[in-house]
Design a protein around this motif. Structure first.
Motif, short mmCIF file in Angstrom:
data_model
loop_
_atom_site.label_atom_id
_atom_site.label_comp_id
_atom_site.label_asym_id
_atom_site.label_seq_id
_atom_site.Cartn_x
_atom_site.Cartn_y
_atom_site.Cartn_z
N ASN A 287 0.82 -1.27 -0.05
CA ASN A 287 0.29 -0.19 -0.35
C ASN A 287 0.61 0.96 -0.09
OD1 ASN A 287 -2.77 -1.43 0.38
ND2 ASN A 287 -2.18 -1.67 2.23
N LEU A 288 1.84 1.52 -0.59
CA LEU A 288 2.92 1.95 -0.84
C LEU A 288 3.18 3.72 -2.15
CD1 LEU A 288 5.90 1.33 0.94
CD2 LEU A 288 4.41 2.44 1.52
N THR A 289 1.98 2.85 -3.28
CA THR A 289 1.59 3.91 -4.33
C THR A 289 0.39 5.14 -4.15
OG1 THR A 289 -0.19 1.84 -4.66
CG2 THR A 289 1.95 1.33 -5.52
N SER A 290 0.20 5.10 -2.95
CA SER A 290 -1.00 6.37 -2.62
C SER A 290 0.03 7.03 -3.53
CB SER A 290 -1.75 5.61 -1.60
OG SER A 290 -3.25 7.24 -1.36
N GLU A 291 -1.00 8.18 -3.54
CA GLU A 291 0.08 9.19 -3.38
C GLU A 291 -0.07 10.03 -2.05
OE1 GLU A 291 -1.33 11.81 -6.95
OE2 GLU A 291 -0.79 11.01 -8.26
N LYS A 292 -0.56 10.01 -1.09
CA LYS A 292 -0.96 9.88 0.42
C LYS A 292 0.16 10.15 0.81
CE LYS A 292 -5.73 9.63 0.52
NZ LYS A 292 -7.04 9.02 1.34
N VAL A 293 0.84 8.58 0.62
CA VAL A 293 2.24 8.23 0.92
C VAL A 293 3.27 9.41 0.18
CG1 VAL A 293 4.17 6.60 1.36
CG2 VAL A 293 1.14 5.85 1.74
N SER A 294 3.39 10.50 0.48
CA SER A 294 4.27 11.33 -0.25
C SER A 294 5.55 11.26 0.56
CB SER A 294 3.60 12.77 -0.19
OG SER A 294 3.31 12.96 1.15
N SER A 295 6.39 10.77 1.89
CA SER A 295 7.78 11.16 2.33
C SER A 295 7.99 9.85 2.11
CB SER A 295 7.56 12.15 2.92
OG SER A 295 6.99 11.15 4.04
N GLU A 297 9.78 9.29 4.79
CA GLU A 297 9.88 9.00 6.57
C GLU A 297 8.53 7.99 6.05
OE1 GLU A 297 10.61 11.48 5.59
OE2 GLU A 297 12.01 12.25 6.47
N GLN A 298 7.55 8.27 5.46
CA GLN A 298 6.37 7.18 5.54
C GLN A 298 6.91 5.86 5.02
OE1 GLN A 298 3.84 10.33 3.55
NE2 GLN A 298 2.00 9.72 4.93
N MET A 299 7.29 5.42 3.64
CA MET A 299 7.63 4.67 3.44
C MET A 299 8.32 3.49 4.70
SD MET A 299 6.68 3.71 -0.44
CE MET A 299 6.76 5.27 -1.37
N ILE A 300 9.32 4.18 4.83
CA ILE A 300 9.98 3.70 5.67
C ILE A 300 9.51 3.09 7.28
CG2 ILE A 300 12.06 3.91 7.98
CD1 ILE A 300 13.76 5.59 6.34
N GLU A 301 7.88 4.25 8.03
CA GLU A 301 7.27 3.76 9.35
C GLU A 301 6.80 2.18 8.51
OE1 GLU A 301 4.26 5.77 11.61
OE2 GLU A 301 5.18 6.80 10.66
N ILE A 302 6.11 2.03 7.23
CA ILE A 302 5.23 1.28 6.73
C ILE A 302 5.93 -0.02 6.23
CG2 ILE A 302 3.42 0.49 5.16
CD1 ILE A 302 2.42 3.77 4.80
N ASN A 348 13.88 13.52 0.85
CA ASN A 348 12.72 13.97 0.52
C ASN A 348 12.09 15.03 -0.14
OD1 ASN A 348 10.65 13.04 1.70
ND2 ASN A 348 10.70 14.05 4.12
N ASP A 349 12.93 15.56 -1.03
CA ASP A 349 12.25 16.61 -1.93
C ASP A 349 12.09 16.47 -2.95
OD1 ASP A 349 12.82 18.82 0.38
OD2 ASP A 349 15.28 18.70 -0.70
N SER A 350 12.36 15.06 -3.14
CA SER A 350 12.06 14.71 -5.56
C SER A 350 11.23 13.29 -4.76
CB SER A 350 14.12 14.64 -5.35
OG SER A 350 14.46 12.99 -5.13
N TRP A 351 10.84 12.90 -3.41
CA TRP A 351 10.39 11.60 -3.38
C TRP A 351 8.77 12.01 -4.35
CZ3 TRP A 351 12.09 7.13 -2.15
CH2 TRP A 351 11.21 6.04 -2.32
N GLU A 352 8.01 13.49 -3.73
CA GLU A 352 6.81 13.18 -4.70
C GLU A 352 6.79 13.16 -5.79
OE1 GLU A 352 5.51 16.94 -3.23
OE2 GLU A 352 5.10 16.15 -1.23
N GLN A 353 7.80 12.94 -6.63
CA GLN A 353 7.63 12.82 -8.03
C GLN A 353 7.94 11.73 -8.38
OE1 GLN A 353 11.68 14.89 -9.69
NE2 GLN A 353 11.25 16.80 -8.24
#
Length: 427
Positions: A287-295, A297-302, A348-353
């Motif tokens: 469940n890491l393909t959602s645009e809500k997971v935008s950093s 840190e969130q990836m690592i936590e999940i 973190n700055d480029s993760w949203e891309q």
């Protein structure tokens, strides 16, 4: 003298009437013809045509499995962009073809189910004109490095099998890592319409669009391909050039053999270390393909939450997934994060891309579409002067121009009926 002046005035008046009537009659007649022409063009433009299509088959012979894709496109528009679409995907049962090195005779049965399905999907009248391509990737590249003769035997067996079908078999070959990355880049940007030029009715100046970079993670290798910002590439072997729709592209592409998901896991198990594409499928499962997971840190936590679960808890939570795949998700997710953060240096700055994609508008986002487009010359070097306007804009312009012409026609009739008023205003 008075008679001469009077006669001259009468002749001048008659001449004005004659000229105005003839000019305006011609103008009105031309306006009618223009309106009829606009309506005729509009009706022809939007008239549905009988479907005249072509098909193509590409087999992706990967390191761990083989997938077959069937593509379809309108024959009249084969040089336009965005018209090729995937209509079928068939997963060949069994491992990759490199695993058949000791039993090449079994490859015939291995391919039967998906090839027979292709015969059902594609009309029999089109079989002889349907090209079939097989591209082998990192698994076969590794086999060729170990034993070139063994790799050739496997390809020969595959070729014999595919030649038995009523399609136009074009050959089986091992593609390079750079080709795999480049074809994947073409696929992504083709499906997302990045090779066309933007054009709207408000701005008739075409503008080229920025392209996406492409990352691909397979079982035995991983690829990265993009257009460098400064148009310089570190070495010639990592550079490929394309001319697509009138624009030249110099792309950086690099393939890292043995850095695929399966090879990385094998190396971990072999060394017993405790310190697309798989990108999409692993991230989608977690469940890491959602645009809500935008950093990151969130990836690592999940990821941490999933990997901290016991094996029994994981099996209970996902009973529908085979244990073989389930047991690899924790490592695969951690490896992908390491590859993106430490390997490709995303921050973190480029993760949203980053966008994890499995399909784009129903077509697989892998390299196979780009491969077929290249081999069938489906992407021309030059693009027409402008892309077609959207349907709503086309209708708007048709109505607008028609109203203008009608207004001109009505004005012409008015002038013809009152020529003296027209000449008075002109004076």
């Amino acid at each position: 003298m008075c008679c001469l002046v009077l006669t001259s005035a009468i002749e001048d008046s008659e001449l004005k009437k004659f000229c105005s009537k003839n000019i305006l009659v011609i103008l009105g007649f031309s306006s009618i013809i223009a309106v009829i022409a606009l309506i005729a063009v509009g009706m022809t433009q939007n008239k549905p045509l009988p479907e005249n299509v072509k098909y193509g088959i590409v087999l992706d012979a990967g390191s761990s499995h083989t997938n077959l894709y069937i593509y379809k496109w309108a024959a009249e528009k084969e040089n336009d962009t965005g018209v090729v679409r995937q209509i079928e995907e068939c997963k060949v049962k069994g491992p990759g073809i490199s695993k058949y090195v000791q039993k090449p005779n079994e490859l015939d049965m291995y391919l039967t189910e998906c090839m027979e399905k292709s015969k059902e999907v594609i009309p029999s009248s089109q079989h002889q004109d349907t090209p079939v391509y097989l591209g082998a990737t990192a698994g076969m590249r590794l086999l060729r490095m170990e034993n070139e003769q063994s790799a050739e035997r496997v390809l020969a067996a595959v070729s014999r099998s595919l030649s038995n079908y009523p399609f136009d078999f074009q050959g089986a070959r091992i593609i390079t890592g750079q080709e795999e990355g480049a074809y994947g880049w073409i696929t992504i940007n083709y499906l997302l319409g990045k090779f066309t030029q933007k054009l709207s009715w408000l701005s008739f100046i075409p503008q080229s669009q920025e392209t996406f970079g492409a990352l691909d993670l397979g079982g035995a290798s991983t690829q990265i391909t993009f257009v460098p910002l400064n148009y310089t590439v570190e070495s010639p072997e990592n550079s490929l050039q394309f001319r697509l729709y009138g624009k030249d592209y110099t792309v950086y592409t690099h393939s890292f053999l043995c850095y695929g998901k399966d090879q990385a896991l094998w190396q971990k198990l072999a060394k017993d270390i405790q310190a697309f594409s798989a990108f999409y499928f692993v991230m989608d499962f977690l469940n890491l393909t959602s645009e809500k997971v935008s950093s990151e840190e969130q990836m690592i936590e999940i990821m941490g939450n999933f990997c901290s679960k016991s094996w029994e808890e994981v099996k209970t939570s996902f009973p529908e997934i085979k244990e073989k795949y389930l047991s690899e998700y924790c490592f695969s997710g951690a490896y992908i994060l390491s590859l993106l953060l430490q390997g490709y240096h995303f921050t973190n700055d480029s993760w949203e891309q980053i966008h994890f994609m499995g399909k784009v508008e129903g077509s697989n986002a892998g390299w196979t579409l780009g491969y077929m487009l290249n081999l069938t010359n489906m992407i021309p070097a030059e693009q027409p002067s402008s892309a077609r306007l959207p349907h709503s804009t086309y209708i708007f312009l048709m109505v607008l121009f028609s109203l203008i012409l009608v207004a001109v026609f009505i004005t012409g009739i008015f002038i013809c009926n009152k020529p003296s008023y027209f000449w008075k205003e002109m004076v």
